[in-house]
Design a protein around this motif. Structure first.
Motif, PDB file in Angstrom:
ATOM      1  N   SER B 128       0.724  -1.184   0.023  1.00  0.00           N
ATOM      2  CA  SER B 128       0.030   0.001  -0.117  1.00  0.00           C
ATOM      3  C   SER B 128       0.783   1.312   0.094  1.00  0.00           C
ATOM      4  CB  SER B 128      -0.758   0.107   1.305  1.00  0.00           C
ATOM      5  OG  SER B 128      -1.188   1.321   1.708  1.00  0.00           O
ATOM      6  N   ARG B 129       2.161   1.335   0.850  1.00  0.00           N
ATOM      7  CA  ARG B 129       2.856   2.456   0.898  1.00  0.00           C
ATOM      8  C   ARG B 129       3.775   2.385  -0.275  1.00  0.00           C
ATOM      9  NH1 ARG B 129       6.328   3.195   5.345  1.00  0.00           N
ATOM     10  NH2 ARG B 129       6.363   0.920   5.264  1.00  0.00           N
ATOM     11  N   SER B 130       4.086   1.823  -0.988  1.00  0.00           N
ATOM     12  CA  SER B 130       5.196   1.725  -1.983  1.00  0.00           C
ATOM     13  C   SER B 130       4.546   1.927  -3.450  1.00  0.00           C
ATOM     14  CB  SER B 130       5.997   0.515  -1.937  1.00  0.00           C
ATOM     15  OG  SER B 130       5.507  -0.453  -2.284  1.00  0.00           O
ATOM     16  N   ILE B 131       3.466   1.826  -3.543  1.00  0.00           N
ATOM     17  CA  ILE B 131       2.689   2.028  -4.960  1.00  0.00           C
ATOM     18  C   ILE B 131       2.148   3.341  -4.736  1.00  0.00           C
ATOM     19  CG2 ILE B 131       1.283   1.534  -6.602  1.00  0.00           C
ATOM     20  CD1 ILE B 131       1.971  -1.642  -6.011  1.00  0.00           C
ATOM     21  N   HIS B 132       2.376   4.257  -5.741  1.00  0.00           N
ATOM     22  CA  HIS B 132       1.933   5.584  -5.549  1.00  0.00           C
ATOM     23  C   HIS B 132       0.487   5.721  -5.961  1.00  0.00           C
ATOM     24  CE1 HIS B 132       1.898   9.824  -6.717  1.00  0.00           C
ATOM     25  NE2 HIS B 132       2.868  10.056  -6.144  1.00  0.00           N
TER      26      HIS B 132
END
Lengths: 281, 273
Positions: B128-132
């Motif tokens: 969730s955090r690494s994909i923009h």
């Protein structure tokens, strides 16, 4: 026993039921809750969100992943051209974070309320600059710089610079606001000017924290750098956009996977470097 | 008299350590400088089309186009601004609901079967955090079609990571005594959660959720660029019709919206915590 002499609690005080929230407070609470629910249902209605299709959506997303995205085209991301674009992305993030931090150090100094050279003029200006750099999304910065400077990585570097000014400027200012004022007053008492106060009184106290924030900024800038290319600012975002537009979903899946892996690596490096810096304190 | 040579030795060791520190620092600066030169050469010098860019005055002229703000557009921005806030709010609410399993699995002290469930939760948070958010929005536009729903889903998925991470850390830090007390009076797992865990982590969670809502306004203001409505769509249209003044007007509207969000979050935070 003395049971006849003592009165039971219920005879002394009237029966009371315990409530966590007393009358006016409970009323505001329920009204607030009601307003929130009303706003949510209004939004669902206003945005025409099809709630009946909502549950079926999970199945659709699952089908989409298994049918079209599933075997990611790993060969595509091991292509030398793609790897070159990854290196470009890292370079953009590196330069953007560095330029952004160079601008954010003075902005953090001017925007820290306790040591700002002029609380009436410089402080609000520095705060406003940091806030607007942070409020405008990095993709909007990318689009603006692409329009002004043309396609290419220079636009990406400047967009990331603006992003990092907003990100690091706020953290730097907060860090400076938490320093010990003793050394600052000591340097001031020797008759030093504001710049010398910054160099000898403030900076030694925040050096380690700034290094940590700097490493973290680079990490965040890398995540942002993966998409600035989407709007023509260079790097791997351009590959992503091209494959999304051509509906090459398996390649898109591979690119997304590569982004996740790269972000994991950069997070690990940044955590390692920050731990090292904190230990070298 | 014996103390003096002893001190000398310590001083020498100290100075040598300092010199070594200085050498490593100089090396680090050198590496940073070399990387800067290399990166500037490849990204800025080689990759820029200097002929198209023209002279400094051309660049200033194109910046000047943006400064002629199209104030007439402002009244038309109310509706997209409202849409943007609604997408952000719905996305945050949906994100909070869908991050409950991630919190449950991701807090080591309450994770049901840590060897399997803990990595699952960490994976959810990292994804969730690494994909923009732009990429998430593209994915959901492909899945559910153009419109606000794709934006809401993108925001929700993007919020899971941060909320779940902070909440799981709060749960890991909680005081175990109330949990034992509720267990000792015979409370079941659900009651333990409601009466012992939730009251302790709620202030942290509310703070995190409000903070995330603020960030989500900023995010939802650009999702229109990939077809999820709101201010981003207006921005895109103004840009494509070469109305630079209108572009600046939209950016100003986004700034005002974010200022409004900060004010709201300040008051809500004061009222709840």
């Amino acid at each position: 026993m003395a049971s006849q002499d003592t009165l039971s609690v219920s005879e002394v005080t009237p029966e009371r039921t315990w409530r966590r929230f007393k009358f006016p407070g409970s009323l505001y609470r329920y009204l607030g809750l009601l307003a929130a629910v009303a706003f949510l249902s209004l939004s669902v209605n206003y945005l025409n969100i099809p709630l009946d299709r909502f549950l079926g959506m999970f199945g659709r997303v699952g089908d989409l992943i298994t049918d079209r995205y599933y075997p990611p085209d790993i060969e595509y991301v091991t292509d030398p051209d793609y790897i070159a674009s990854v290196i470009e992305t890292i370079q953009m993030a590196y330069l953007g974070a560095l330029f952004g931090m160079l601008a954010a150090v003075p902005l953090g100094w001017f925007g820290a309320y306790n040591v700002s050279p002029s609380r009436r003029f410089i402080y609000p200006i520095a705060r406003l600059l940091t806030m607007s750099a942070r409020a405008v999304h990095e993709t909007i910065w990318a689009i603006l710089f692409v329009t002004i400077l043309g396609f290419g990585m220079m636009a990406g570097v400047f967009a990331l610079t603006m992003f990092c000014i907003g990100f690091a400027g706020k953290l730097f200012a907060e860090e400076i606001e938490a320093i010990d004022m003793g050394p600052v007053e000591a340097i001031r008492a020797t008759g030093a000017n504001e710049f010398k106060v910054m160099v000898y009184g403030i900076f030694p106290q925040v050096r380690v924290a700034f290094t940590g924030i700097g490493i973290y900024t680079w990490d965040v800038a890398f995540r942002a750098a993966t998409v600035v290319g989407f709007f023509g600012a260079g790097g791997m975002g351009w590959y992503l956009k091209r494959n999304v537009l051509q509906i090459e979903t398996q390649r898109v899946a591979a690119i997304l996977l590569s982004i996740v892996v790269l972000v994991l690596i950069s997070e690990a490096i940044s955590a390692f470097a920050r731990a090292k810096v904190a230990k070298a304190k | 008299m014996t103390a003096v040579p002893h001190m000398d030795q310590r001083l020498d060791a100290f100075l040598a350590g300092r010199r070594r520190g200085k050498t490593t620092r100089t090396l680090i600066y050198l590496v940073i400088a070399l990387l800067v030169i290399w990166s500037v050469k490849t990204t800025i010098v080689d990759d820029t089309d200097w002929e198209r860019l023209g002279s400094v005055s051309d660049v200033l002229a194109s910046i000047g186009n943006f400064l002629a703000i199209d104030w007439g557009l402002m009244p038309d921005l109310w509706q997209p601004a409202l849409e943007t806030i609604m997408v952000a709010t719905l996305g945050t609410v949906l994100g909070v609901i869908s991050c409950i399993p991630a919190i449950w699995f991701g807090a080591l002290n309450i994770s049901p079967f840590p060897p399997i469930t803990y990595p699952i939760a960490r994976l959810m948070m990292t994804l969730s955090r690494s994909i923009h958010e732009i990429v998430w929005a593209l994915f959901f536009v492909a899945a559910v079609g153009l419109g606000a729903l794709a934006g809401v889903l993108a925001i929700a998925v993007r919020s899971i990571g941060f909320i779940a991470k902070m909440s799981a850390e709060a749960i890991e830090d909680l005081d175990p005594r109330p949990v034992e007390a509720i267990r000792a009076v015979g409370g079941n797992e659900f009651q333990v959660f409601i009466y012992a865990i939730l009251p302790q982590v709620l202030p942290v969670m509310v703070g995190v959720i409000i903070f995330e809502w603020e960030i989500n306004i900023r995010r939802s203001s650009v999702l229109g660029l990939v077809g999820a409505g709101g201010l981003g769509l207006v921005f895109f249209r103004q840009l494509n019709t070469f109305n630079e003044g209108g572009v600046t007007a939209v950016i100003l509207a986004i700034l005002l919206l974010i200022l409004f969000g900060e004010l709201v979050s300040y008051f809500v935070r004061k009222a709840i915590i």
